[in-house]
Design a protein around this motif. Structure first.
Motif, short mmCIF file in Angstrom:
data_model
loop_
_atom_site.label_atom_id
_atom_site.label_comp_id
_atom_site.label_asym_id
_atom_site.label_seq_id
_atom_site.Cartn_x
_atom_site.Cartn_y
_atom_site.Cartn_z
N THR A 4 0.83 -1.20 0.00
CA THR A 4 0.00 0.00 0.00
C THR A 4 0.87 1.26 0.00
O THR A 4 0.65 2.18 -0.78
CB THR A 4 -0.92 0.01 1.23
N ILE A 5 1.86 1.27 0.87
CA ILE A 5 2.73 2.44 0.99
C ILE A 5 3.64 2.58 -0.23
O ILE A 5 3.77 3.66 -0.79
CB ILE A 5 3.55 2.37 2.30
N SER A 6 4.25 1.47 -0.65
CA SER A 6 5.19 1.56 -1.78
C SER A 6 4.49 1.91 -3.08
O SER A 6 5.08 2.55 -3.95
CB SER A 6 5.99 0.27 -1.92
N SER A 7 3.23 1.53 -3.23
CA SER A 7 2.49 1.87 -4.45
C SER A 7 1.85 3.25 -4.37
O SER A 7 1.37 3.77 -5.37
CB SER A 7 1.41 0.83 -4.73
N GLY A 8 1.83 3.83 -3.16
CA GLY A 8 1.24 5.16 -3.00
C GLY A 8 -0.28 5.14 -2.95
O GLY A 8 -0.92 6.18 -3.06
N ARG A 9 -0.87 3.99 -2.78
CA ARG A 9 -2.33 3.87 -2.75
C ARG A 9 -2.80 3.79 -1.31
O ARG A 9 -3.29 2.77 -0.84
CB ARG A 9 -2.77 2.66 -3.55
N ILE A 10 -2.65 4.89 -0.61
CA ILE A 10 -2.95 4.94 0.82
C ILE A 10 -4.38 5.44 1.02
O ILE A 10 -4.78 6.46 0.48
CB ILE A 10 -1.94 5.85 1.53
N SER A 11 -5.11 4.69 1.81
CA SER A 11 -6.49 5.04 2.12
C SER A 11 -6.52 6.09 3.22
O SER A 11 -5.54 6.30 3.92
CB SER A 11 -7.23 3.78 2.58
N HIS A 12 -7.66 6.72 3.38
CA HIS A 12 -7.80 7.70 4.46
C HIS A 12 -8.42 7.10 5.71
O HIS A 12 -8.52 7.77 6.73
CB HIS A 12 -8.63 8.90 4.00
N GLY A 13 -8.83 5.83 5.62
CA GLY A 13 -9.42 5.19 6.78
C GLY A 13 -9.11 3.71 6.82
O GLY A 13 -9.25 2.99 5.83
N TYR A 14 -8.67 3.24 7.99
CA TYR A 14 -8.36 1.84 8.21
C TYR A 14 -9.07 1.38 9.46
O TYR A 14 -9.19 2.14 10.43
CB TYR A 14 -6.85 1.62 8.39
N LEU A 15 -9.54 0.14 9.46
CA LEU A 15 -10.19 -0.44 10.62
C LEU A 15 -9.47 -1.73 10.98
O LEU A 15 -9.39 -2.65 10.17
CB LEU A 15 -11.67 -0.75 10.31
N PHE A 16 -8.92 -1.77 12.19
CA PHE A 16 -8.25 -2.95 12.70
C PHE A 16 -9.17 -3.59 13.73
O PHE A 16 -9.50 -2.95 14.74
CB PHE A 16 -6.92 -2.60 13.35
N THR A 17 -9.57 -4.84 13.50
CA THR A 17 -10.47 -5.52 14.44
C THR A 17 -9.83 -6.80 14.94
O THR A 17 -8.96 -7.37 14.28
CB THR A 17 -11.82 -5.87 13.78
N GLY A 18 -10.28 -7.24 16.10
CA GLY A 18 -9.78 -8.49 16.68
C GLY A 18 -9.98 -8.48 18.18
O GLY A 18 -10.40 -7.49 18.76
N THR A 19 -9.65 -9.61 18.79
CA THR A 19 -9.83 -9.74 20.24
C THR A 19 -8.85 -8.85 20.99
O THR A 19 -7.87 -8.36 20.43
CB THR A 19 -9.63 -11.21 20.67
#
Length: 170
Positions: A4-19
Motif C-alpha cells: 500500500t505504501i510503496s504503491s502510494g495507494r494509501i487510504s484515508h481510513g483503516y479499521l483494525f479488528t480483533g480480540t
C-alpha cells in the motif's frame, strides 16, 4: 500494508479488528511510523531512528494522535478532531489519528466523524481499532479498509522461531 505504501495507494481510513491483546493499537503505531518515516530506504518499513519514528514510539508525536474512544466518545471530542484536521502536519506528509475502541463513540460522534471521512483532507489518515466492529455504523465501515486480526497458532510461532534461528545460525 507495505505494498500500500510503496504503491502510494494509501487510504484515508483503516479499521483494525480483533480480540483484546492481539496487537491492533501496536500495529496502528507501527503503520503510522511506516507512513511518516522519511529516512527509510524501503517504503513501508520505518527506520526506527529518525525523529518521527522516535516521537511516535515515545507517544509524543504532535502529528500522530492516539485517542481513547471509550473516554472521548462524545461529539465534542470529534468536533475537536475535525477542527484540528484542517491544519497540515507540522512535519511529514500525514497527520494520523488512531482511535482505539472506536465502537464506543456515540451515534452523534460517528455522525460528526462521518463528514470528515466522506471528504477527508489529503493529509489526514484515520486508523480505528476495535473489538466490536458490528457496533460501528455501516456508513463509517464503508469508508475504511478493514483488517481482521487473528491469533497466531503455537505451531506457526514455533515454525517462525525455528526459521529465524536457522537464519541466525542459532
Amino acid at each position: 500494508m507495505i505494498n500500500t505504501i510503496s504503491s502510494g495507494r494509501i487510504s484515508h481510513g483503516y479499521l483494525f479488528t480483533g480480540t483484546r491483546g492481539i496487537g491492533k493499537t501496536s500495529t496502528a503505531r507501527i503503520f503510522a511510523k511506516a507512513l511518516r518515516c522519511l529516512q527509510t530506504s524501503t517504503p513501508g518499513i520505518s527506520c526506527n531512528t529518525c525523529n518521527d519514528c522516535t516521537e511516535i514510539t515515545e507517544g509524543r508525536s504532535v502529528d500522530v494522535l492516539e485517542i481513547d474512544g471509550a473516554s472521548n466518545n462524545g461529539v465534542d471530542a470529534i468536533r475537536e478532531i475535525r477542527e484540528n484536521a484542517k491544519y497540515l502536519p507540522s512535519t511529514g506528509r500525514y497527520k494520523i489519528y488512531i482511535i482505539d475502541e472506536v465502537h464506543m463513540l456515540t451515534t452523534a460522534a460517528f455522525n460528526a466523524l462521518l463528514k470528515t471521512l466522506e471528504e477527508p483532507p489529503a493529509h489526514i489518515i484515520f486508523i480505528f481499532a476495535t473489538t466490536d466492529p458490528q457496533k460501528i455504523p455501516a456508513t463509517v465501515l464503508s469508508r475504511t479498509q478493514r483488517f481482521d486480526f487473528k491469533r497466531v497458532s503455537q505451531k506457526d510461532l514455533c515454525d517462525r522461531l525455528q526459521y529465524v534461528c536457522d537464519k541466525e545460525s542459532i
